[in-house]
Write a protein that holds these residues in place. Structure first.
Motif, PDB file in Angstrom:
ATOM      1  N   PRO A  26       0.836  -1.200   0.000  1.00 18.78           N
ATOM      2  CA  PRO A  26       0.000   0.000   0.000  1.00 18.78           C
ATOM      3  C   PRO A  26       0.874   1.254   0.000  1.00 18.78           C
ATOM      4  O   PRO A  26       2.063   1.179   0.298  1.00 18.78           O
ATOM      5  CB  PRO A  26      -0.789  -0.116   1.309  1.00 18.78           C
ATOM      6  CG  PRO A  26       0.054  -0.961   2.190  1.00 18.78           C
ATOM      7  CD  PRO A  26       0.795  -1.893   1.295  1.00 18.78           C
ATOM      8  N   VAL A  39      -1.817   3.441   7.651  1.00 19.33           N
ATOM      9  CA  VAL A  39      -2.158   2.387   6.698  1.00 19.33           C
ATOM     10  C   VAL A  39      -2.672   1.161   7.446  1.00 19.33           C
ATOM     11  O   VAL A  39      -2.092   0.743   8.442  1.00 19.33           O
ATOM     12  CB  VAL A  39      -0.932   1.990   5.843  1.00 19.33           C
ATOM     13  CG1 VAL A  39      -1.266   0.849   4.909  1.00 19.33           C
ATOM     14  CG2 VAL A  39      -0.423   3.189   5.065  1.00 19.33           C
ATOM     15  N   TRP A  46      -6.442  -2.682   1.140  1.00 23.62           N
ATOM     16  CA  TRP A  46      -5.824  -1.827   2.131  1.00 23.62           C
ATOM     17  C   TRP A  46      -6.589  -0.517   2.243  1.00 23.62           C
ATOM     18  O   TRP A  46      -7.388  -0.164   1.380  1.00 23.62           O
ATOM     19  CB  TRP A  46      -4.358  -1.556   1.815  1.00 23.62           C
ATOM     20  CG  TRP A  46      -4.078  -1.078   0.414  1.00 23.62           C
ATOM     21  CD1 TRP A  46      -3.634  -1.842  -0.612  1.00 23.62           C
ATOM     22  CD2 TRP A  46      -4.251   0.243  -0.114  1.00 23.62           C
ATOM     23  NE1 TRP A  46      -3.509  -1.080  -1.746  1.00 23.62           N
ATOM     24  CE2 TRP A  46      -3.868   0.213  -1.462  1.00 23.62           C
ATOM     25  CE3 TRP A  46      -4.678   1.446   0.415  1.00 23.62           C
ATOM     26  CZ2 TRP A  46      -3.916   1.326  -2.278  1.00 23.62           C
ATOM     27  CZ3 TRP A  46      -4.724   2.566  -0.399  1.00 23.62           C
ATOM     28  CH2 TRP A  46      -4.331   2.502  -1.724  1.00 23.62           C
TER      29      TRP A  46
END
Length: 58
Positions: A26, A39, A46
């Motif tokens: 991600p 994240v 994600w």
């Protein structure tokens, strides 16, 4: 604009390694303000959140 993996400006050099890594990872940095994003990796994708620019999902 900044690289979403290393946080460096796109005009600063080649980001081929970053592009290759982003196929599996991600984003880590906001492309607008270069802030480190929060994240969360999920089983189906994600979610990345910048405090200034909101949420990105995949």
């Amino acid at each position: 604009m900044f690289c979403d993996r290393c946080g460096e400006p796109f005009t600063g050099g080649s980001h081929a390694a970053c592009s290759a890594a982003r196929e599996l990872e991600p984003p880590r940095y906001c492309t607008h303000c270069r802030r480190r994003m929060k994240v969360q990796v999920l089983p189906g994708g994600w979610s990345a959140q910048c405090v200034e620019h909101g949420v990105l999902t995949r």
